[in-house]
Scaffold this motif. Structure first.
Motif, PDB file in Angstrom:
ATOM      1  N   UNK A 166      14.199  12.115  -0.042  1.00 57.43           N
ATOM      2  CA  UNK A 166      15.088  11.582   0.996  1.00 57.43           C
ATOM      3  C   UNK A 166      14.757  12.187   2.359  1.00 57.43           C
ATOM      4  N   UNK A 167      13.467  12.274   2.643  1.00 58.61           N
ATOM      5  CA  UNK A 167      12.982  12.879   3.878  1.00 58.61           C
ATOM      6  C   UNK A 167      12.992  11.837   4.996  1.00 58.61           C
ATOM      7  N   UNK A 168      13.969  11.942   5.889  1.00 59.47           N
ATOM      8  CA  UNK A 168      14.096  10.956   6.955  1.00 59.47           C
ATOM      9  C   UNK A 168      12.937  11.025   7.940  1.00 59.47           C
ATOM     10  N   UNK A 169      12.361  12.211   8.078  1.00 64.70           N
ATOM     11  CA  UNK A 169      11.197  12.346   8.956  1.00 64.70           C
ATOM     12  C   UNK A 169      10.033  11.550   8.378  1.00 64.70           C
ATOM     13  N   UNK A 170       9.835  11.649   7.068  1.00 64.27           N
ATOM     14  CA  UNK A 170       8.746  10.896   6.432  1.00 64.27           C
ATOM     15  C   UNK A 170       9.021   9.395   6.479  1.00 64.27           C
ATOM     16  N   UNK A 171      10.298   9.004   6.382  1.00 59.74           N
ATOM     17  CA  UNK A 171      10.637   7.591   6.515  1.00 59.74           C
ATOM     18  C   UNK A 171      10.241   7.094   7.900  1.00 59.74           C
ATOM     19  N   UNK A 172      10.532   7.889   8.915  1.00 59.84           N
ATOM     20  CA  UNK A 172      10.138   7.523  10.278  1.00 59.84           C
ATOM     21  C   UNK A 172       8.624   7.426  10.401  1.00 59.84           C
ATOM     22  N   UNK A 173       7.914   8.334   9.747  1.00 62.42           N
ATOM     23  CA  UNK A 173       6.453   8.294   9.780  1.00 62.42           C
ATOM     24  C   UNK A 173       5.919   7.028   9.113  1.00 62.42           C
ATOM     25  N   UNK A 174       6.582   6.603   8.031  1.00 63.15           N
ATOM     26  CA  UNK A 174       6.149   5.393   7.362  1.00 63.15           C
ATOM     27  C   UNK A 174       6.302   4.182   8.285  1.00 63.15           C
TER      28      UNK A 174
ATOM     29  N   UNK B 291       0.831  -1.209   0.000  1.00 60.96           N
ATOM     30  CA  UNK B 291       0.000   0.000   0.000  1.00 60.96           C
ATOM     31  C   UNK B 291       0.868   1.263   0.000  1.00 60.96           C
ATOM     32  N   UNK B 292       1.911   1.255   0.836  1.00 62.46           N
ATOM     33  CA  UNK B 292       2.811   2.409   0.868  1.00 62.46           C
ATOM     34  C   UNK B 292       3.447   2.612  -0.503  1.00 62.46           C
ATOM     35  N   UNK B 293       3.932   1.528  -1.098  1.00 62.98           N
ATOM     36  CA  UNK B 293       4.640   1.624  -2.366  1.00 62.98           C
ATOM     37  C   UNK B 293       3.727   2.030  -3.512  1.00 62.98           C
ATOM     38  N   UNK B 294       2.459   1.609  -3.455  1.00 61.38           N
ATOM     39  CA  UNK B 294       1.548   1.893  -4.559  1.00 61.38           C
ATOM     40  C   UNK B 294       1.321   3.386  -4.735  1.00 61.38           C
ATOM     41  N   UNK B 295       1.619   4.179  -3.706  1.00 60.47           N
ATOM     42  CA  UNK B 295       1.467   5.629  -3.815  1.00 60.47           C
ATOM     43  C   UNK B 295       2.613   6.273  -4.588  1.00 60.47           C
ATOM     44  N   UNK B 296       3.719   5.531  -4.759  1.00 63.03           N
ATOM     45  CA  UNK B 296       4.911   6.149  -5.337  1.00 63.03           C
ATOM     46  C   UNK B 296       5.418   5.488  -6.613  1.00 63.03           C
ATOM     47  N   UNK B 297       5.040   4.251  -6.876  1.00 61.59           N
ATOM     48  CA  UNK B 297       5.501   3.610  -8.097  1.00 61.59           C
ATOM     49  C   UNK B 297       4.797   4.233  -9.295  1.00 61.59           C
ATOM     50  N   UNK B 298       5.330   3.950 -10.496  1.00 58.38           N
ATOM     51  CA  UNK B 298       4.744   4.505 -11.705  1.00 58.38           C
ATOM     52  C   UNK B 298       3.440   3.826 -12.091  1.00 58.38           C
ATOM     53  N   UNK B 299       2.794   4.405 -13.084  1.00 55.76           N
ATOM     54  CA  UNK B 299       1.517   3.867 -13.555  1.00 55.76           C
ATOM     55  C   UNK B 299       1.652   2.425 -14.024  1.00 55.76           C
ATOM     56  N   UNK B 300       2.811   2.056 -14.567  1.00 49.65           N
ATOM     57  CA  UNK B 300       3.006   0.701 -15.090  1.00 49.65           C
ATOM     58  C   UNK B 300       2.991  -0.338 -13.979  1.00 49.65           C
ATOM     59  N   UNK B 301       3.520   0.025 -12.792  1.00 47.05           N
ATOM     60  CA  UNK B 301       3.587  -0.928 -11.688  1.00 47.05           C
ATOM     61  C   UNK B 301       2.339  -0.916 -10.805  1.00 47.05           C
ATOM     62  N   UNK B 302       1.595   0.183 -10.842  1.00 47.61           N
ATOM     63  CA  UNK B 302       0.457   0.319  -9.923  1.00 47.61           C
ATOM     64  C   UNK B 302      -0.590  -0.786 -10.067  1.00 47.61           C
ATOM     65  N   UNK B 303      -0.960  -1.190 -11.285  1.00 44.69           N
ATOM     66  CA  UNK B 303      -1.939  -2.281 -11.397  1.00 44.69           C
ATOM     67  C   UNK B 303      -1.462  -3.576 -10.738  1.00 44.69           C
TER      68      UNK B 303
ATOM     69  N   UNK C 284      14.825   3.673  -0.776  1.00 39.44           N
ATOM     70  CA  UNK C 284      14.285   4.667   0.154  1.00 39.44           C
ATOM     71  C   UNK C 284      13.819   5.897  -0.616  1.00 39.44           C
ATOM     72  N   UNK C 285      14.595   6.317  -1.611  1.00 40.58           N
ATOM     73  CA  UNK C 285      14.232   7.494  -2.397  1.00 40.58           C
ATOM     74  C   UNK C 285      12.916   7.289  -3.136  1.00 40.58           C
ATOM     75  N   UNK C 286      12.623   6.042  -3.503  1.00 33.90           N
ATOM     76  CA  UNK C 286      11.353   5.747  -4.169  1.00 33.90           C
ATOM     77  C   UNK C 286      10.194   5.865  -3.193  1.00 33.90           C
ATOM     78  N   UNK C 287      10.362   5.278  -2.012  1.00 33.47           N
ATOM     79  CA  UNK C 287       9.284   5.251  -1.025  1.00 33.47           C
ATOM     80  C   UNK C 287       9.136   6.573  -0.288  1.00 33.47           C
ATOM     81  N   UNK C 288      10.235   7.317  -0.180  1.00 32.00           N
ATOM     82  CA  UNK C 288      10.210   8.587   0.540  1.00 32.00           C
ATOM     83  C   UNK C 288      10.842   9.653  -0.344  1.00 32.00           C
ATOM     84  N   UNK C 289      10.080  10.220  -1.272  1.00 36.21           N
ATOM     85  CA  UNK C 289      10.624  11.230  -2.180  1.00 36.21           C
ATOM     86  C   UNK C 289      11.297  12.367  -1.427  1.00 36.21           C
TER      87      UNK C 289
END
Length: 219
Positions: A192-200, A114-126, A185-190
């Motif tokens: 390179x926001x370490x605060x957002x990584x912690x939130x995830x 679910x986390x990854x589906x917000x950041x991957x491209x349209x090709x991977x989302x389905x 990490x850069x894919x999941x947390x655009x």
């Protein structure tokens, strides 16, 4: 066909799909092995079906890696030692612990999808959504665990401790992987926001707590 420079995917996408693919492959192997220890033929059949589902997910991820121009085995290789070591450290000692392993592991994997589906491209989302829409595993494990707890209410304390250990090991492993796979990490947390990584990680832990509470277990 190998992607051209203009269409090549972010390397983090390949790393993400490779990590998920190896997770599904090991999930298949564990469920298939667990089915041999199931206390009833119905439970054995149920785990067999779930194992087959995991392998279908692996095949879909493997195919997408090939479409992206990656060799699936090479792409998965950097994750093999870490994931295998995690499973060695969390080897279950009973049927109930095997069920909790499946419950916690599947829940964490679904949350990561679910986390990854917000950041991957349209090709991977389905592909991500297809895996997320798969049903049956959590329900089956919940049903079997309730049978265990109904027969032995005192097991709730032991299984709560086991669930906490599993989640602690999983979070520790995820943090270690994040440290050595910055593109993932850069894919999941655009940014390179370490605060957002912690939130995830916090969101993953909160979802785990909710799942455990549905079983009457303490996370």
């Amino acid at each position: 066909m190998t992607p051209t420079a203009s269409t090549a995917p972010h390397n983090g996408v390949v790393e993400l799909l490779a990590a998920l693919a190896y997770g599904e492959l090991t999930g298949f192997a564990r469920l298939a092995g667990d089915s041999e220890l199931a206390p009833t033929t119905a439970a054995r059949a149920g785990l067999g079906r779930l194992a087959a589902r995991e392998f279908r997910h692996y095949e879909a991820l493997e195919q997408r890696l090939r479409e992206l121009g990656a060799d699936p085995q090479e792409a998965m290789a950097p994750f093999v030692d870490a994931i295998d070591a995690f499973h060695r450290r969390t080897a279950p000692g009973s049927w109930a612990e095997r069920l909790v392993n499946a419950y916690v592991g599947d829940g964490l994997a679904m949350d990561l999808y679910r986390e990854a589906s917000d950041f991957v491209g349209e090709a991977e989302r389905p592909l991500m959504h297809r895996v997320l829409q798969s049903e049956g595993k959590a329900e089956f494990v919940q049903q079997e665990l309730r049978k265990v707890l109904d027969a032995d209410p005192a097991a709730a304390g032991r299984l709560s401790l086991w669930g906490r250990r599993l989640m602690g090991e999983a979070m520790s492993q995820a943090q270690q992987l994040a440290a050595v796979h910055p593109e993932l990490v850069a894919l999941l947390v655009p940014g390179d926001d370490l605060v957002e990584l912690s939130r995830m990680f916090t969101r993953l832990a909160e979802a785990h707590t909710e799942r455990m509470s549905r079983l009457g277990l303490t996370a």
